[in-house]
Design a protein around this motif. Structure first.
Motif, mmCIF file in Angstrom:
data_model
loop_
_atom_site.group_PDB
_atom_site.id
_atom_site.type_symbol
_atom_site.label_atom_id
_atom_site.label_comp_id
_atom_site.label_asym_id
_atom_site.label_seq_id
_atom_site.Cartn_x
_atom_site.Cartn_y
_atom_site.Cartn_z
ATOM 1 N N GLY A 126 -0.212 13.039 0.293
ATOM 2 C CA GLY A 126 0.311 13.290 1.622
ATOM 3 C C GLY A 126 -0.632 14.230 2.364
ATOM 4 N N LYS A 127 -0.325 14.488 3.648
ATOM 5 C CA LYS A 127 -1.183 15.359 4.444
ATOM 6 C C LYS A 127 -0.934 16.832 4.166
ATOM 7 N N GLY A 128 0.158 17.125 3.502
ATOM 8 C CA GLY A 128 0.425 18.492 3.134
ATOM 9 C C GLY A 128 1.359 19.222 4.076
ATOM 10 N N THR A 129 1.921 20.306 3.581
ATOM 11 C CA THR A 129 2.716 21.231 4.385
ATOM 12 C C THR A 129 2.031 22.585 4.328
ATOM 13 N N LEU A 130 1.680 23.110 5.490
ATOM 14 C CA LEU A 130 1.068 24.430 5.572
ATOM 15 C C LEU A 130 2.165 25.482 5.612
ATOM 16 N N LEU A 131 2.242 26.264 4.547
ATOM 17 C CA LEU A 131 3.284 27.287 4.421
ATOM 18 C C LEU A 131 2.709 28.663 4.717
ATOM 19 N N THR A 132 3.384 29.387 5.577
ATOM 20 C CA THR A 132 3.038 30.783 5.844
ATOM 21 C C THR A 132 4.256 31.633 5.538
ATOM 22 N N VAL A 133 4.074 32.587 4.635
ATOM 23 C CA VAL A 133 5.149 33.514 4.295
ATOM 24 C C VAL A 133 4.782 34.868 4.884
ATOM 25 N N LYS A 188 0.832 -1.185 0.000
ATOM 26 C CA LYS A 188 0.000 0.000 0.000
ATOM 27 C C LYS A 188 0.879 1.252 0.000
ATOM 28 N N GLN A 189 0.618 2.105 -0.942
ATOM 29 C CA GLN A 189 1.419 3.329 -1.058
ATOM 30 C C GLN A 189 1.113 4.281 0.083
ATOM 31 N N GLU A 190 2.151 4.851 0.656
ATOM 32 C CA GLU A 190 1.983 5.864 1.694
ATOM 33 C C GLU A 190 2.868 7.056 1.357
ATOM 34 N N VAL A 191 2.319 8.226 1.533
ATOM 35 C CA VAL A 191 3.038 9.459 1.205
ATOM 36 C C VAL A 191 3.161 10.308 2.468
ATOM 37 N N THR A 192 4.365 10.747 2.736
ATOM 38 C CA THR A 192 4.642 11.541 3.932
ATOM 39 C C THR A 192 5.247 12.873 3.528
ATOM 40 N N GLN A 193 4.770 13.925 4.158
ATOM 41 C CA GLN A 193 5.303 15.250 3.869
ATOM 42 C C GLN A 193 5.877 15.868 5.136
ATOM 43 N N ILE A 194 7.045 16.431 4.977
ATOM 44 C CA ILE A 194 7.741 17.086 6.089
ATOM 45 C C ILE A 194 8.275 18.434 5.609
ATOM 46 N N PRO A 195 8.124 19.528 6.392
ATOM 47 C CA PRO A 195 7.432 19.548 7.689
ATOM 48 C C PRO A 195 5.921 19.654 7.510
ATOM 49 N N ALA A 196 5.179 19.503 8.583
ATOM 50 C CA ALA A 196 3.728 19.660 8.518
ATOM 51 C C ALA A 196 3.360 21.131 8.372
ATOM 52 N N ALA A 197 4.189 21.999 8.938
ATOM 53 C CA ALA A 197 3.949 23.436 8.838
ATOM 54 C C ALA A 197 5.292 24.151 8.792
ATOM 55 N N LEU A 198 5.290 25.284 8.100
ATOM 56 C CA LEU A 198 6.519 26.044 7.922
ATOM 57 C C LEU A 198 6.171 27.520 7.846
ATOM 58 N N SER A 199 6.884 28.328 8.604
ATOM 59 C CA SER A 199 6.665 29.761 8.578
ATOM 60 C C SER A 199 7.995 30.443 8.271
ATOM 61 N N VAL A 200 8.006 31.273 7.232
ATOM 62 C CA VAL A 200 9.245 31.905 6.801
ATOM 63 C C VAL A 200 9.003 33.383 6.513
ATOM 64 N N PRO A 201 10.053 34.196 6.575
ATOM 65 C CA PRO A 201 9.909 35.592 6.182
ATOM 66 C C PRO A 201 9.923 35.722 4.664
ATOM 67 N N GLU A 202 9.276 36.742 4.195
ATOM 68 C CA GLU A 202 9.217 36.997 2.756
ATOM 69 C C GLU A 202 10.620 37.074 2.159
#
Lengths: 117, 113
Positions: free
Chosen positions: B104-111, B1-15
């Protein structure tokens, strides 16, 4: 090109009622349509694969009597959530592949937010 | 069974910062890998699709790489902007005759401006 629409975009219903969600390919014919559901902070999970004119293929764990899928034409597939319950509240997204083209490219609809009270 | 993992779950970076999102998958027998963007309460926007025979794809400030043998992909975003803030999803198309997309569950990106 390759636009997929869903209707409604948002629906709120009472527990026990049935809800129908439409998925349309607007400018192309879709041999195959897929239905996904997404819970908050979870992956999109494939529910079923629908081919025009034939019965849908359901993923393991998805109740086919609860989630009725009809793909009567090359541009329309419908998902009916029968006797909906609060645990069915989710974001439902459909996708479609171009007729006659490799099925590895799916075009996604904007999604339908279902809330069951 | 295929499994997809994304890292990190969340990321916050400056513009303006360059950043990398990671995706790994367990079954390397894939047809292709896609990166999507999802804005809150919205559907998916396809960003890049890499066929199994390809190593990378580029579109504007985005570059996606694929190492099929090791089951990894990265999405590189250059000179990030506040408008890039969204959830980024990785999905692989696999399964032999019963092919399907596995997300995957995704990575939440905040810029941040």
């Amino acid at each position: 090109g390759a636009v997929v629409s869903q209707h409604p975009s948002r629906v709120i219903c009472k527990s026990g009622t049935s809800v129908k969600i439409e998925c349309r390919s607007l400018d192309f014919q879709a041999t195959t349509m897929f239905w996904y559901r997404q819970f908050p902070k979870k992956s999109l999970m494939l529910m079923a694969t629908s081919n025009e004119g034939s019965k849908a293929t359901y993923e393991q764990g998805v109740e086919k009597d609860k989630f009725l899928i009809n793909h009567a034409s090359l541009t329309l597939s419908t998902l009916t959530v029968t006797s909906a319950h609060p645990e069915d509240s989710s974001f439902y997204i459909c996708s479609a592949t171009l007729a006659g083209v490799s099925t590895d490219t799916q075009y996604f609809g904007p999604g339908t937010r279902l809330t069951v009270l | 069974k295929q499994e997809v993992t994304q890292i990190p779950a969340a990321l916050s970076v400056p513009e303006g910062e360059n950043l990398v999102l990671n995706c790994s998958f367990t079954d390397s027998a894939i047809y292709n890998l896609q990166w999507f963007r999802q804005d809150p309460g919205k559907g998916l926007t396809s960003l890049l699709l890499i066929q199994s025979s390809q190593r990378e794809q580029t579109s504007g400030r985005l570059n996606a790489s694929l190492d099929k043998s090791s089951g990894r992909s990265t999405l590189y975003i250059a000179a990030s902007q506040p408008g890039d803030s969204a959830t980024y999803l990785c999905a692989v198309f696999s399964g032999g005759s019963n092919y399907k997309l596995t997300f995957g569950k995704g990575t939440l990106l905040t810029v941040n401006p």
